[in-house]
Write a protein that holds these residues in place. Structure first.
Motif, PDB file in Angstrom:
ATOM      1  N   ARG A   5      52.705  27.079  38.657  1.00 21.31           N
ATOM      2  CA  ARG A   5      52.518  25.724  39.174  1.00 21.31           C
ATOM      3  C   ARG A   5      51.858  25.711  40.548  1.00 21.31           C
ATOM      4  O   ARG A   5      51.261  24.708  40.934  1.00 21.31           O
ATOM      5  CB  ARG A   5      53.878  25.015  39.260  1.00 21.31           C
ATOM      6  N   ARG A   6      51.978  26.799  41.297  1.00 23.33           N
ATOM      7  CA  ARG A   6      51.430  26.842  42.652  1.00 23.33           C
ATOM      8  C   ARG A   6      50.401  27.953  42.773  1.00 23.33           C
ATOM      9  O   ARG A   6      50.558  29.017  42.170  1.00 23.33           O
ATOM     10  CB  ARG A   6      52.546  27.111  43.664  1.00 23.33           C
ATOM     11  N   PRO A   7      49.350  27.735  43.568  1.00 20.14           N
ATOM     12  CA  PRO A   7      48.396  28.814  43.807  1.00 20.14           C
ATOM     13  C   PRO A   7      48.999  29.854  44.746  1.00 20.14           C
ATOM     14  O   PRO A   7      49.840  29.542  45.588  1.00 20.14           O
ATOM     15  CB  PRO A   7      47.214  28.094  44.463  1.00 20.14           C
ATOM     16  N   LEU A   8      48.554  31.086  44.593  1.00 24.03           N
ATOM     17  CA  LEU A   8      49.028  32.168  45.441  1.00 24.03           C
ATOM     18  C   LEU A   8      48.584  31.963  46.889  1.00 24.03           C
ATOM     19  O   LEU A   8      47.473  31.501  47.143  1.00 24.03           O
ATOM     20  CB  LEU A   8      48.468  33.504  44.955  1.00 24.03           C
ATOM     21  N   PRO A   9      49.425  32.346  47.855  1.00 26.10           N
ATOM     22  CA  PRO A   9      48.944  32.391  49.237  1.00 26.10           C
ATOM     23  C   PRO A   9      47.882  33.484  49.363  1.00 26.10           C
ATOM     24  O   PRO A   9      47.789  34.382  48.512  1.00 26.10           O
ATOM     25  CB  PRO A   9      50.197  32.738  50.037  1.00 26.10           C
ATOM     26  N   THR A  10      47.101  33.439  50.417  1.00 26.44           N
ATOM     27  CA  THR A  10      45.981  34.367  50.548  1.00 26.44           C
ATOM     28  C   THR A  10      46.417  35.823  50.493  1.00 26.44           C
ATOM     29  O   THR A  10      45.762  36.650  49.842  1.00 26.44           O
ATOM     30  CB  THR A  10      45.228  34.101  51.863  1.00 26.44           C
ATOM     31  N   SER A  11      47.518  36.168  51.138  1.00 25.66           N
ATOM     32  CA  SER A  11      47.946  37.571  51.142  1.00 25.66           C
ATOM     33  C   SER A  11      48.222  38.073  49.729  1.00 25.66           C
ATOM     34  O   SER A  11      47.845  39.198  49.373  1.00 25.66           O
ATOM     35  CB  SER A  11      49.193  37.747  52.014  1.00 25.66           C
ATOM     36  N   LEU A  12      48.858  37.253  48.911  1.00 27.05           N
ATOM     37  CA  LEU A  12      49.150  37.659  47.535  1.00 27.05           C
ATOM     38  C   LEU A  12      47.889  37.628  46.677  1.00 27.05           C
ATOM     39  O   LEU A  12      47.762  38.430  45.732  1.00 27.05           O
ATOM     40  CB  LEU A  12      50.223  36.754  46.930  1.00 27.05           C
ATOM     41  N   ALA A  13      46.967  36.729  46.978  1.00 25.62           N
ATOM     42  CA  ALA A  13      45.701  36.713  46.242  1.00 25.62           C
ATOM     43  C   ALA A  13      44.921  38.002  46.492  1.00 25.62           C
ATOM     44  O   ALA A  13      44.327  38.566  45.566  1.00 25.62           O
ATOM     45  CB  ALA A  13      44.867  35.502  46.646  1.00 25.62           C
ATOM     46  N   VAL A  14      44.925  38.477  47.736  1.00 17.61           N
ATOM     47  CA  VAL A  14      44.259  39.754  48.025  1.00 17.61           C
ATOM     48  C   VAL A  14      44.970  40.885  47.290  1.00 17.61           C
ATOM     49  O   VAL A  14      44.325  41.780  46.724  1.00 17.61           O
ATOM     50  CB  VAL A  14      44.231  40.017  49.544  1.00 17.61           C
ATOM     51  N   GLY A  15      46.295  40.847  47.254  1.00 20.09           N
ATOM     52  CA  GLY A  15      47.033  41.849  46.490  1.00 20.09           C
ATOM     53  C   GLY A  15      46.696  41.809  45.011  1.00 20.09           C
ATOM     54  O   GLY A  15      46.526  42.850  44.370  1.00 20.09           O
ATOM     55  N   ALA A  16      46.586  40.599  44.456  1.00 17.55           N
ATOM     56  CA  ALA A  16      46.213  40.461  43.049  1.00 17.55           C
ATOM     57  C   ALA A  16      44.826  41.010  42.798  1.00 17.55           C
ATOM     58  O   ALA A  16      44.559  41.627  41.757  1.00 17.55           O
ATOM     59  CB  ALA A  16      46.299  38.995  42.631  1.00 17.55           C
ATOM     60  N   TRP A  17      43.915  40.801  43.755  1.00 27.61           N
ATOM     61  CA  TRP A  17      42.560  41.354  43.610  1.00 27.61           C
ATOM     62  C   TRP A  17      42.588  42.879  43.590  1.00 27.61           C
ATOM     63  O   TRP A  17      41.917  43.509  42.769  1.00 27.61           O
ATOM     64  CB  TRP A  17      41.666  40.850  44.742  1.00 27.61           C
ATOM     65  N   LEU A  18      43.388  43.477  44.479  1.00 25.14           N
ATOM     66  CA  LEU A  18      43.505  44.934  44.504  1.00 25.14           C
ATOM     67  C   LEU A  18      44.056  45.464  43.176  1.00 25.14           C
ATOM     68  O   LEU A  18      43.594  46.487  42.662  1.00 25.14           O
ATOM     69  CB  LEU A  18      44.413  45.374  45.651  1.00 25.14           C
ATOM     70  N   LEU A  19      45.043  44.773  42.631  1.00 27.04           N
ATOM     71  CA  LEU A  19      45.627  45.201  41.356  1.00 27.04           C
ATOM     72  C   LEU A  19      44.610  45.097  40.225  1.00 27.04           C
ATOM     73  O   LEU A  19      44.522  45.981  39.366  1.00 27.04           O
ATOM     74  CB  LEU A  19      46.871  44.373  41.040  1.00 27.04           C
ATOM     75  N   ARG A  20      43.848  44.013  40.204  1.00 27.89           N
ATOM     76  CA  ARG A  20      42.814  43.867  39.172  1.00 27.89           C
ATOM     77  C   ARG A  20      41.771  44.977  39.307  1.00 27.89           C
ATOM     78  O   ARG A  20      41.344  45.566  38.313  1.00 27.89           O
ATOM     79  CB  ARG A  20      42.152  42.502  39.288  1.00 27.89           C
ATOM     80  N   ARG A  21      41.382  45.257  40.538  1.00 22.66           N
ATOM     81  CA  ARG A  21      40.390  46.310  40.789  1.00 22.66           C
ATOM     82  C   ARG A  21      40.900  47.664  40.314  1.00 22.66           C
ATOM     83  O   ARG A  21      40.139  48.491  39.810  1.00 22.66           O
ATOM     84  CB  ARG A  21      40.075  46.356  42.284  1.00 22.66           C
ATOM     85  N   ALA A  22      42.217  47.895  40.433  1.00 21.62           N
ATOM     86  CA  ALA A  22      42.813  49.154  40.014  1.00 21.62           C
ATOM     87  C   ALA A  22      43.123  49.189  38.524  1.00 21.62           C
ATOM     88  O   ALA A  22      43.551  50.228  38.007  1.00 21.62           O
ATOM     89  CB  ALA A  22      44.097  49.407  40.809  1.00 21.62           C
ATOM     90  N   GLY A  23      42.913  48.064  37.822  1.00 25.00           N
ATOM     91  CA  GLY A  23      43.251  48.019  36.404  1.00 25.00           C
ATOM     92  C   GLY A  23      44.739  48.136  36.162  1.00 25.00           C
ATOM     93  O   GLY A  23      45.178  48.788  35.225  1.00 25.00           O
ATOM     94  N   TRP A  24      45.551  47.481  37.007  1.00 28.39           N
ATOM     95  CA  TRP A  24      46.998  47.622  36.925  1.00 28.39           C
ATOM     96  C   TRP A  24      47.531  47.205  35.567  1.00 28.39           C
ATOM     97  O   TRP A  24      47.224  46.132  35.069  1.00 28.39           O
ATOM     98  CB  TRP A  24      47.681  46.780  38.003  1.00 28.39           C
ATOM     99  N   GLY A  25      48.349  48.053  34.989  1.00 28.46           N
ATOM    100  CA  GLY A  25      49.001  47.739  33.733  1.00 28.46           C
ATOM    101  C   GLY A  25      50.283  48.526  33.571  1.00 28.46           C
ATOM    102  O   GLY A  25      50.849  48.597  32.490  1.00 28.46           O
ATOM    103  N   ALA A  26      50.748  49.113  34.683  1.00 32.19           N
ATOM    104  CA  ALA A  26      51.894  50.016  34.614  1.00 32.19           C
ATOM    105  C   ALA A  26      53.227  49.299  34.466  1.00 32.19           C
ATOM    106  O   ALA A  26      54.204  49.895  34.009  1.00 32.19           O
ATOM    107  CB  ALA A  26      51.925  50.904  35.866  1.00 32.19           C
ATOM    108  N   ALA A  27      53.288  48.013  34.854  1.00 35.83           N
ATOM    109  CA  ALA A  27      54.554  47.283  34.807  1.00 35.83           C
ATOM    110  C   ALA A  27      54.282  45.804  35.024  1.00 35.83           C
ATOM    111  O   ALA A  27      53.234  45.427  35.553  1.00 35.83           O
ATOM    112  CB  ALA A  27      55.507  47.799  35.890  1.00 35.83           C
ATOM    113  N   PRO A  28      55.227  44.944  34.640  1.00 32.88           N
ATOM    114  CA  PRO A  28      55.110  43.524  34.977  1.00 32.88           C
ATOM    115  C   PRO A  28      55.004  43.359  36.494  1.00 32.88           C
ATOM    116  O   PRO A  28      55.550  44.162  37.262  1.00 32.88           O
ATOM    117  CB  PRO A  28      56.412  42.918  34.444  1.00 32.88           C
ATOM    118  N   VAL A  29      54.314  42.302  36.918  1.00 38.26           N
ATOM    119  CA  VAL A  29      54.090  42.094  38.346  1.00 38.26           C
ATOM    120  C   VAL A  29      54.441  40.667  38.726  1.00 38.26           C
ATOM    121  O   VAL A  29      54.112  39.718  38.003  1.00 38.26           O
ATOM    122  CB  VAL A  29      52.635  42.442  38.726  1.00 38.26           C
ATOM    123  N   GLU A  30      55.131  40.512  39.833  1.00 36.27           N
ATOM    124  CA  GLU A  30      55.482  39.217  40.374  1.00 36.27           C
ATOM    125  C   GLU A  30      55.089  39.177  41.850  1.00 36.27           C
ATOM    126  O   GLU A  30      54.715  40.210  42.424  1.00 36.27           O
ATOM    127  CB  GLU A  30      56.989  38.956  40.231  1.00 36.27           C
TER     128      GLU A  30
END
Length: 235
Positions: free
Chosen positions: A88-113
């Protein structure tokens, strides 16, 4: 129990589309972040939580699938925390940068919150929040997003403060040594005066790591643009 943590800086300039022509300037930081995320993946966590500073409108938990955007920085790039329904809410900038890093790394090792914490959150509450996160699953990993002082040079966002280098040095030593007590001892008032947005997320890490016996490695330390950036891996 906390089994691993990666500490990364959270400037939107880490995202090449945002940095544009200056993207190469943070190339070493991106490489170090990738190395730190590899440590998280190797730890085989049951849950990964991305922790970062947030303003009052973006505090609290974010479920898997929560979206973020960098439109406020002039680009259309969008990210999300793993697979899942849009939150329901957009991520704050710090978490958006974290999400970008995870996408770049192809994260799939575990659920992420995600978890947005207030920059002025008192140390005791940061530590308690970390303990609560560590108890979420048998094997918890944290991606901790936060910057050091923004007062390292005359052209820094917070101008030059002679106390900034010492504060950042203490933070870097604590992050590099996996020193829980030293992180917990960082002065919250001084951090606020130096605009060190990473203080609260780092102290959440300190709480989560209590008794975990993790070793730390500092993978990157620099102050481009007059802001302290650190990358560390704990395992």
């Amino acid at each position: 129990m906390l089994v691993a943590a990666a500490v990364c800086p959270a400037p939107p300039l880490l995202v090449p589309e945002v940095a544009a022509g200056a993207a190469a300037e943070l190339g070493d930081a991106r490489t170090a972040c990738s190395d730190a995320l590899a440590v998280l993946s190797a730890s085989r966590p049951d849950l990964l939580v991305v922790v970062g500073a947030a303003d009052q409108d973006h505090l609290g938990a974010y479920p898997q699938g929560a979206r973020g955007t960098f439109r406020g920085f002039g680009v259309e790039a969008e990210v999300r925390l793993g697979e899942g329904a849009e939150g329901r809410r957009p991520l704050p900038t710090s978490l958006a940068v974290g999400a970008w890093l995870l996408r770049r790394a192809g994260w799939g090792a575990a659920p992420v919150e995600g978890l947005g914490v207030a920059e002025p959150l008192e140390t005791a509450r940061c530590l308690e929040t970390g303990r609560e996160l560590a108890a979420r699953a048998a094997r918890v990993a944290l991606l901790v997003m936060g910057d050091g002082s923004a007062c390292r040079t005359l052209k820094a966002p917070g101008y030059l403060d002679e106390r900034a280098a010492a504060f950042d040095g203490a933070a870097a030593r604590a992050l590099g040594a996996g020193d829980v007590a030293a992180l917990a001892a960082l002065d919250a008032q001084l951090a606020a005066e130096l605009q060190a947005a990473g203080r609260a997320p780092w102290q959440v890490l300190a709480g989560a790591a209590e008794g975990a016996g993790l070793d730390g490695r500092l993978l990157y330390e620099d102050a481009p643009y007059g802001v302290g950036y650190f990358v560390a891996a704990w395992s």
